[in-house]
Design an enzyme around this catalytic site. Structure first.
Site, PDB file in Angstrom:
ATOM      1  N   GLN A 132       0.853  -1.199   0.000  1.00  0.00           N
ATOM      2  CA  GLN A 132       0.000   0.000   0.000  1.00  0.00           C
ATOM      3  C   GLN A 132       0.879   1.236   0.000  1.00  0.00           C
ATOM      4  O   GLN A 132       1.799   1.345   0.821  1.00  0.00           O
ATOM      5  CB  GLN A 132      -0.913   0.000   1.241  1.00  0.00           C
ATOM      6  CG  GLN A 132      -1.709   1.287   1.434  1.00  0.00           C
ATOM      7  CD  GLN A 132      -0.967   2.327   2.257  1.00  0.00           C
ATOM      8  OE1 GLN A 132      -0.217   1.976   3.150  1.00  0.00           O
ATOM      9  NE2 GLN A 132      -1.170   3.598   1.936  1.00  0.00           N
TER      10      GLN A 132
ATOM     11  N   HIS B 142     -11.478   4.120   4.602  1.00  0.00           N
ATOM     12  CA  HIS B 142     -10.350   4.053   5.533  1.00  0.00           C
ATOM     13  C   HIS B 142     -10.841   3.659   6.936  1.00  0.00           C
ATOM     14  O   HIS B 142     -10.280   4.066   7.947  1.00  0.00           O
ATOM     15  CB  HIS B 142      -9.667   5.426   5.586  1.00  0.00           C
ATOM     16  CG  HIS B 142      -8.165   5.401   5.594  1.00  0.00           C
ATOM     17  ND1 HIS B 142      -7.391   5.698   4.493  1.00  0.00           N
ATOM     18  CD2 HIS B 142      -7.283   5.139   6.585  1.00  0.00           C
ATOM     19  CE1 HIS B 142      -6.108   5.639   4.824  1.00  0.00           C
ATOM     20  NE2 HIS B 142      -6.019   5.282   6.089  1.00  0.00           N
TER      21      HIS B 142
ATOM     22  N   ASP C 131     -13.575  -2.493   1.817  1.00  0.00           N
ATOM     23  CA  ASP C 131     -13.330  -2.638   3.252  1.00  0.00           C
ATOM     24  C   ASP C 131     -14.112  -1.576   3.998  1.00  0.00           C
ATOM     25  O   ASP C 131     -14.844  -0.787   3.392  1.00  0.00           O
ATOM     26  CB  ASP C 131     -11.822  -2.582   3.589  1.00  0.00           C
ATOM     27  CG  ASP C 131     -11.186  -1.199   3.466  1.00  0.00           C
ATOM     28  OD1 ASP C 131     -11.869  -0.165   3.607  1.00  0.00           O
ATOM     29  OD2 ASP C 131      -9.962  -1.157   3.232  1.00  0.00           O
TER      30      ASP C 131
HETATM   31  C1  LIG Z   1      -4.903   1.631  12.993  1.00  0.00           C
HETATM   32  C2  LIG Z   1      -5.163   1.733  11.525  1.00  0.00           C
HETATM   33  C3  LIG Z   1      -4.121   2.067  10.680  1.00  0.00           C
HETATM   34  C4  LIG Z   1      -4.341   2.159   9.295  1.00  0.00           C
HETATM   35  N1  LIG Z   1      -3.280   2.424   8.490  1.00  0.00           N
HETATM   36  C5  LIG Z   1      -3.480   2.488   7.151  1.00  0.00           C
HETATM   37  C6  LIG Z   1      -2.382   2.700   6.282  1.00  0.00           C
HETATM   38  O1  LIG Z   1      -1.242   2.817   6.705  1.00  0.00           O
HETATM   39  N2  LIG Z   1      -2.665   2.778   4.953  1.00  0.00           N
HETATM   40  C7  LIG Z   1      -3.924   2.647   4.444  1.00  0.00           C
HETATM   41  O2  LIG Z   1      -4.133   2.735   3.238  1.00  0.00           O
HETATM   42  N3  LIG Z   1      -4.975   2.407   5.258  1.00  0.00           N
HETATM   43  C8  LIG Z   1      -4.780   2.314   6.588  1.00  0.00           C
HETATM   44  N4  LIG Z   1      -5.832   2.050   7.402  1.00  0.00           N
HETATM   45  C9  LIG Z   1      -7.158   1.754   6.806  1.00  0.00           C
HETATM   46  C10 LIG Z   1      -7.298   0.269   6.491  1.00  0.00           C
HETATM   47  O3  LIG Z   1      -6.497  -0.110   5.402  1.00  0.00           O
HETATM   48  C11 LIG Z   1      -8.748  -0.100   6.147  1.00  0.00           C
HETATM   49  O4  LIG Z   1      -9.185   0.730   5.098  1.00  0.00           O
HETATM   50  C12 LIG Z   1      -9.689   0.036   7.333  1.00  0.00           C
HETATM   51  O5  LIG Z   1      -9.054  -0.346   8.528  1.00  0.00           O
HETATM   52  C13 LIG Z   1     -10.909  -0.836   7.124  1.00  0.00           C
HETATM   53  O6  LIG Z   1     -11.863  -0.587   8.108  1.00  0.00           O
HETATM   54  P1  LIG Z   1     -12.054  -1.449   9.448  1.00  0.00           P
HETATM   55  O7  LIG Z   1     -10.930  -1.089  10.356  1.00  0.00           O
HETATM   56  O8  LIG Z   1     -13.372  -0.989   9.949  1.00  0.00           O
HETATM   57  O9  LIG Z   1     -12.049  -2.908   9.058  1.00  0.00           O
HETATM   58  C14 LIG Z   1      -5.637   1.950   8.778  1.00  0.00           C
HETATM   59  C15 LIG Z   1      -6.681   1.607   9.626  1.00  0.00           C
HETATM   60  C16 LIG Z   1      -6.453   1.479  10.987  1.00  0.00           C
HETATM   61  C17 LIG Z   1      -7.583   1.080  11.877  1.00  0.00           C
END
Ligand SMILES: Cc1cc2nc3c(=O)[nH]c(=O)nc-3n(C[C@H](O)[C@H](O)[C@H](O)COP(=O)(O)O)c2cc1C
Length: 416
Positions: free
Chosen positions: A185, A314, A344
Site C-alpha cells: 500500500q 479508511h 473494506d
Molecule cells: C490503525 C489503523 C491504521 C491504518 N493504516 C493504514 C495505512 O497505513 N494505509 C492505508 O491505506 N490504510 C490504513 N488504514 C485503513 C485500512 O487499510 C482499512 O481501510 C480500514 O481499517 C478498514 O476498516 P475497518 O478497520 O473498519 O475494518 C488503517 C486503519 C487502521 C484502523
C-alpha cells in the site's frame, strides 16, 4: 390473567432492577436496559457481554469483538486510541456498521452446500479465502512480533496481505513470513520522487501489486485518539521522533534510501489522475486505487485501465462523509465493468462479507479486527480472528445456498 400492559410494566421494572444491580453496572446490559426500558426482553439479557470479563486465550473467543477489550488492556492507551479512532463525531465509523442492516440476504434452498469452496483469484494470484488483511500501520505498536505475526497468521488461512507504507517490518521480511507475495500500500505523498522510490523498492522486494491510497488528502481530527493520549503516561518521544517529517518517517523500512528533503507530510493533497498514472509508469506492478467512493471515479479508473479499486473510507478515518462503504458498493459495481472491485470498512461478520461478495465485490479487507487479535495475543490472536471470520463466512454461504464464491449473486441481497 395479567394484561399486556401489566406484563410490559413488570418487564420494564425487571429491566430497571437489572440496570441498577451492582453486578451489572458498567455492563452492556445496564446501558441497554436504561436506554430502552419499554422494549421486550432480548436473549442478550441472559448473557450480557461484560467488558470486564476478558477471554483468556484466542480459542475462548466466540466472535471477533471478544479481542478488542483484551487489546485495550494490553497496549498503551495512545496506541489503542490510534487504532479505535474515527474522525470528529465518528459518524462514518458507525455508519460502516449500520449500513449492513440495510441489506438482507435472500437465501436459496435445495442446493448442496456440504462442501464450500471459498477460493478466489485476485489479479492472477490464487488464495483460499476472499478475506484480505488490510494495510494498517505500525504493527509493532500493538505487539512486538508486528507485521511478521500478522503475515504468519495470514499464511495459516491463505489470505492476501496488503502491507502499509507505515509498516514497521520490511516488505522482504513480511513476504518471507507470509510465504507468498504480498501487495504494497502506497502513501504517495506530494513528492513524486518519494512515491517512485517506494514502488521501485516494493517491486524489488517482491510485492506484486501496489495499492495507491487516494483518500488521504487532508488533515483529520481523531478525537478519540487525542482524548486517550491524555491517559497515556509514557513519554511518546522515546519511540516517536516528531522533530521533522523526515525524522518521523525514517524508522519505517520502506523509506530507507529515499530522499525526504522537502517532504511536508505523507498525505497526497495534490493527487490527480495524472499523478497516479505517473506512478503506474514507474513500476511493473499492477496498480489498484484504494479509497474510491463515487461511481464517477470508479468509471474513470476503469476507463483508464487501472487494475482494480478498493471501495474504502479508511474505516471511517479519512473523512467524515457519513456514508458506509456497503451503501456505496452498488453504484460502483454498475460502472466498473471487468475491473475488479474490492471493499473494506466495518466488516466484522461473515454475513457482512457474504453480502458484499454477492453484490459484486471480489474480496473484502479487514482492518481493526485483526489488530484486536494482534494486540490481544499476537499471532494466535490474529489467526483466531481470521478463522472466526472464515467460519462465519462459510456458514453464511451455506445458509445462503452458495457452495462457492461465484454462487454468491446479486439476487441474494435485497436493499431495505
Ligand atoms: C490503525 C489503523 C491504521 C491504518 N493504516 C493504514 C495505512 O497505513 N494505509 C492505508 O491505506 N490504510 C490504513 N488504514 C485503513 C485500512 O487499510 C482499512 O481501510 C480500514 O481499517 C478498514 O476498516 P475497518 O478497520 O473498519 O475494518 C488503517 C486503519 C487502521 C484502523
Amino acid at each position: 390473567m395479567p394484561s399486556d400492559s401489566d406484563q410490559i410494566a413488570s418487564r420494564r421494572k425487571f429491566l430497571q432492577f437489572l440496570a441498577a444491580s451492582p453486578l451489572l453496572v458498567g455492563s452492556d446490559l445496564a446501558a441497554w436496559a436504561a436506554e430502552t426500558p419499554s422494549r421486550l426482553p432480548d436473549p442478550m439479557i441472559w448473557s450480557p457481554r461484560a467488558l470486564d470479563k476478558l477471554i483468556a486465550s484466542p480459542k475462548d473467543a466466540i466472535n471477533v469483538f471478544d479481542f478488542e477489550p483484551v487489546m485495550q488492556k494490553n497496549v498503551p492507551p495512545a496506541h489503542f486510541g490510534y487504532m479505535a479512532s474515527g474522525i470528529d463525531d465518528e459518524v462514518t465509523l458507525r455508519a460502516n456498521r449500520e449500513g449492513f442492516l440495510k441489506y438482507q440476504i435472500r437465501p436459496r434452498r435445495m442446493v448442496d452446500v456440504s462442501k464450500v469452496d471459498m477460493s478466489v483469484d485476485f489479479l492472477g494470484m490464487k488464495f483460499d479465502s476472499p478475506i484480505i488483511v488490510a494495510p494498517t500501520g505500525g504493527h509493532r505498536g500493538y505487539h512486538a512480533d508486528g507485521e511478521s505475526a500478522v503475515a504468519r497468521a495470514a499464511k495459516t488461512g491463505d489470505h492476501l496481505q496488503i502491507l502499509s507504507t507505515q509498516a514497521t517490518t520490511s516488505i522482504k521480511d513480511t513476504i518471507a513470513a507470509r510465504g507468498k507475495p504480498i501487495w504494497f500500500q502506497l502513501y504517495a505523498t506530494n513528492k513524486f520522487e518519494v512515491a517512485k522510490h517506494h514502488v521501485q523498492s516494493a517491486e524489488a522486494q517482491g510485492a506484486t501489486v501496489v495499492a495507491i491510497t487516494v483518500d488521504r488528502s487532508g488533515g483529520r481530527n481523531q478525537e478519540t485518539l487525542f482524548r486517550l493520549m491524555k491517559n497515556d503516561t509514557r513519554d511518546c518521544k522515546q519511540c516517536h521522533d516528531n522533530s521533522s517529517m523526515a525524522a518521523s518517517q525514517r524508522s519505517k523500512p520502506i523509506y530507507e534510501g529515499a530522499d525526504l528533503s522537502g517532504l511536508q507530510n505523507i498525505q497526497s493533497s495534490a493527487m490527480t489522475w495524472d499523478y497516479a498514472k505517473r506512478i503506474r509508469d514507474a513500476t511493473k506492478m499492477k496498480v489498484v486505487l484504494k479509497g474510491i467512493l463515487a461511481w464517477e471515479d470508479a468509471k474513470i479508473a476503469a476507463e483508464n485501465g487501472f487494475d482494480g479499486i478498493i471501495v474504502s473510507n479508511h474505516g471511517g478515518r479519512s473523512d467524515e462523509a457519513g456514508r458506509s462503504t456497503i451503501e456505496t458498493l452498488q453504484e460502483i459495481i454498475e460502472v466498473s465493468g471487468s475491473m475488479p472491485v474490492f471493499i473494506d470498512s466495518g466488516f466484522r461478520r461473515g454475513t457482512d462479507i457474504a453480502k458484499a461478495l454477492a453484490m459484486g465485490a471480489r474480496g473484502v479487507a479487514i482492518g481493526r479486527p485483526y489488530l484486536w487479535g494482534l494486540g490481544a495475543f499476537g499471532q494466535p490472536g490474529v489467526e483466531r480472528v481470521l478463522e472466526l471470520l472464515r467460519l462465519e463466512l462459510r456458514a453464511a454461504m451455506q445458509q445462503a445456498g452458495a457452495p462457492s464464491i461465484k454462487h454468491l449473486v446479486p439476487a441474494m441481497v435485497r436493499h431495505v
